[in-house]
Design a protein around this motif. Structure first.
Motif, mmCIF file in Angstrom:
data_model
loop_
_atom_site.group_PDB
_atom_site.id
_atom_site.type_symbol
_atom_site.label_atom_id
_atom_site.label_comp_id
_atom_site.label_asym_id
_atom_site.label_seq_id
_atom_site.Cartn_x
_atom_site.Cartn_y
_atom_site.Cartn_z
ATOM 1 N N GLN A 42 -13.965 21.052 3.669
ATOM 2 C CA GLN A 42 -13.514 20.006 4.580
ATOM 3 C C GLN A 42 -13.741 18.676 3.886
ATOM 4 O O GLN A 42 -14.846 18.363 3.443
ATOM 5 C CB GLN A 42 -14.287 20.061 5.893
ATOM 6 C CG GLN A 42 -13.790 19.071 6.907
ATOM 7 C CD GLN A 42 -14.558 19.130 8.220
ATOM 8 O OE1 GLN A 42 -15.541 19.846 8.344
ATOM 9 N NE2 GLN A 42 -14.099 18.365 9.195
ATOM 10 N N THR A 43 -12.673 17.868 3.758
ATOM 11 C CA THR A 43 -12.787 16.598 3.043
ATOM 12 C C THR A 43 -12.731 15.375 3.954
ATOM 13 O O THR A 43 -13.003 14.267 3.514
ATOM 14 C CB THR A 43 -11.684 16.478 1.972
ATOM 15 O OG1 THR A 43 -10.413 16.570 2.609
ATOM 16 C CG2 THR A 43 -11.820 17.582 0.931
ATOM 17 N N TRP A 48 -8.581 19.780 5.335
ATOM 18 C CA TRP A 48 -9.267 20.859 4.624
ATOM 19 C C TRP A 48 -8.511 21.183 3.347
ATOM 20 O O TRP A 48 -7.290 21.053 3.283
ATOM 21 C CB TRP A 48 -9.303 22.133 5.467
ATOM 22 C CG TRP A 48 -10.198 22.080 6.659
ATOM 23 C CD1 TRP A 48 -9.929 21.480 7.857
ATOM 24 C CD2 TRP A 48 -11.497 22.643 6.785
ATOM 25 N NE1 TRP A 48 -10.986 21.655 8.716
ATOM 26 C CE2 TRP A 48 -11.955 22.368 8.087
ATOM 27 C CE3 TRP A 48 -12.318 23.374 5.929
ATOM 28 C CZ2 TRP A 48 -13.193 22.788 8.546
ATOM 29 C CZ3 TRP A 48 -13.545 23.804 6.386
ATOM 30 C CH2 TRP A 48 -13.975 23.497 7.672
ATOM 31 N N LEU A 49 -9.237 21.659 2.329
ATOM 32 C CA LEU A 49 -8.633 22.170 1.107
ATOM 33 C C LEU A 49 -9.110 23.616 0.979
ATOM 34 O O LEU A 49 -10.312 23.881 0.970
ATOM 35 C CB LEU A 49 -9.081 21.341 -0.101
ATOM 36 C CG LEU A 49 -8.308 21.587 -1.391
ATOM 37 C CD1 LEU A 49 -6.831 21.268 -1.200
ATOM 38 C CD2 LEU A 49 -8.868 20.726 -2.497
ATOM 39 N N VAL A 50 -8.159 24.552 0.931
ATOM 40 C CA VAL A 50 -8.485 25.976 0.893
ATOM 41 C C VAL A 50 -8.008 26.543 -0.436
ATOM 42 O O VAL A 50 -6.838 26.400 -0.798
ATOM 43 C CB VAL A 50 -7.812 26.737 2.065
ATOM 44 C CG1 VAL A 50 -8.173 28.210 2.029
ATOM 45 C CG2 VAL A 50 -8.215 26.118 3.394
ATOM 46 N N LYS A 51 -8.931 27.180 -1.165
ATOM 47 C CA LYS A 51 -8.591 27.784 -2.454
ATOM 48 C C LYS A 51 -8.247 29.254 -2.230
ATOM 49 O O LYS A 51 -9.068 30.022 -1.733
ATOM 50 C CB LYS A 51 -9.747 27.651 -3.431
ATOM 51 C CG LYS A 51 -9.404 28.099 -4.821
ATOM 52 C CD LYS A 51 -10.537 27.781 -5.780
ATOM 53 C CE LYS A 51 -9.984 27.742 -7.184
ATOM 54 N NZ LYS A 51 -10.843 27.016 -8.071
ATOM 55 N N SER A 76 -0.482 25.999 11.051
ATOM 56 C CA SER A 76 -0.224 26.706 9.799
ATOM 57 C C SER A 76 0.117 25.735 8.688
ATOM 58 O O SER A 76 0.675 24.666 8.932
ATOM 59 C CB SER A 76 0.935 27.690 9.965
ATOM 60 O OG SER A 76 0.590 28.699 10.880
ATOM 61 N N CYS A 77 -0.216 26.142 7.465
ATOM 62 C CA CYS A 77 0.071 25.362 6.271
ATOM 63 C C CYS A 77 0.766 26.262 5.259
ATOM 64 O O CYS A 77 0.419 27.442 5.150
ATOM 65 C CB CYS A 77 -1.224 24.827 5.661
ATOM 66 S SG CYS A 77 -2.191 23.842 6.802
ATOM 67 N N VAL A 90 -4.628 24.917 -1.351
ATOM 68 C CA VAL A 90 -3.750 24.724 -0.201
ATOM 69 C C VAL A 90 -4.302 23.592 0.658
ATOM 70 O O VAL A 90 -5.363 23.728 1.269
ATOM 71 C CB VAL A 90 -3.655 26.017 0.640
ATOM 72 C CG1 VAL A 90 -2.709 25.817 1.815
ATOM 73 C CG2 VAL A 90 -3.226 27.197 -0.219
ATOM 74 N N PRO A 91 -3.603 22.457 0.708
ATOM 75 C CA PRO A 91 -4.052 21.361 1.570
ATOM 76 C C PRO A 91 -3.635 21.617 3.019
ATOM 77 O O PRO A 91 -2.518 22.044 3.280
ATOM 78 C CB PRO A 91 -3.323 20.144 0.989
ATOM 79 C CG PRO A 91 -2.109 20.705 0.333
ATOM 80 C CD PRO A 91 -2.443 22.108 -0.092
ATOM 81 N N CYS A 92 -4.550 21.374 3.937
ATOM 82 C CA CYS A 92 -4.265 21.574 5.360
ATOM 83 C C CYS A 92 -4.740 20.374 6.159
ATOM 84 O O CYS A 92 -5.928 20.062 6.162
ATOM 85 C CB CYS A 92 -4.981 22.820 5.882
ATOM 86 S SG CYS A 92 -4.000 24.283 5.759
ATOM 87 N N ARG A 93 -3.814 19.746 6.837
ATOM 88 C CA ARG A 93 -4.157 18.618 7.705
ATOM 89 C C ARG A 93 -4.086 19.100 9.147
ATOM 90 O O ARG A 93 -3.056 19.577 9.596
ATOM 91 C CB ARG A 93 -3.207 17.454 7.478
ATOM 92 C CG ARG A 93 -3.573 16.227 8.289
ATOM 93 C CD ARG A 93 -2.728 15.023 7.932
ATOM 94 N NE ARG A 93 -2.758 14.672 6.530
ATOM 95 C CZ ARG A 93 -3.731 13.993 5.926
ATOM 96 N NH1 ARG A 93 -4.780 13.600 6.625
ATOM 97 N NH2 ARG A 93 -3.660 13.705 4.654
#
Length: 133
Positions: A42-43, A48-51, A76-77, A90-93
């Motif tokens: 979580q940034t 969020w950034l999910v690897k 969903s992203c 995978v960036p998720c806002r």
């Protein structure tokens, strides 16, 4: 003469039993992707950034990453195609801000549109970082 027929029958029976085992052992495994969530970070209060890593021996096509926030909602992203052995960040806002005590479940390939070898590592759960609440 009878002993000869028994020996031949015994040999044929042994071959009949062993052949399927040998054939199964030599059959190559089909190439298939296996998507695994390696890390969630979580940034900010809504990002969020999910690897995601493809640990399979086949390339994956594009799919989605679903996040279910409790309380909050889900969204969903997009996840780009990942080569065998490769990773994607995978960036998720989120369409809402993180709250205290929020639990976030991430699911890659939720509709199973990508045929994977295993769906066992497609989920992970994270709690929101208190500094972003």
């Amino acid at each position: 003469m009878q002993t000869h027929h028994r020996s031949v029958l015994t040999l044929l029976a042994a071959v009949a039993l062993i052949c399927p085992v040998v054939a199964h052992a030599k059959t190559p495994k089909s190439q298939a992707p296996d998507l695994v969530i390696e890390k969630t970070t979580q940034t900010s209060s809504n990002f969020w950034l999910v690897k995601v890593k493809n640990t399979g021996n086949g390339d994956s096509t594009a799919t989605t990453l679903k996040m279910v926030a409790t309380p909050g909602g889900s969204y969903s992203c997009p996840v780009s195609a990942i080569k065998a052995g490769g990773t994607a960040d995978v960036p998720c806002r989120m369409p809402f801000k993180a709250r205290e005590g929020m639990r976030c479940e991430f699911i890659v390939n939720p509709e199973k549109t990508v045929a994977e070898r295993s769906f066992a590592n497609n989920r992970t759960v994270s709690a929101t970082n208190p500094k972003f609440n």
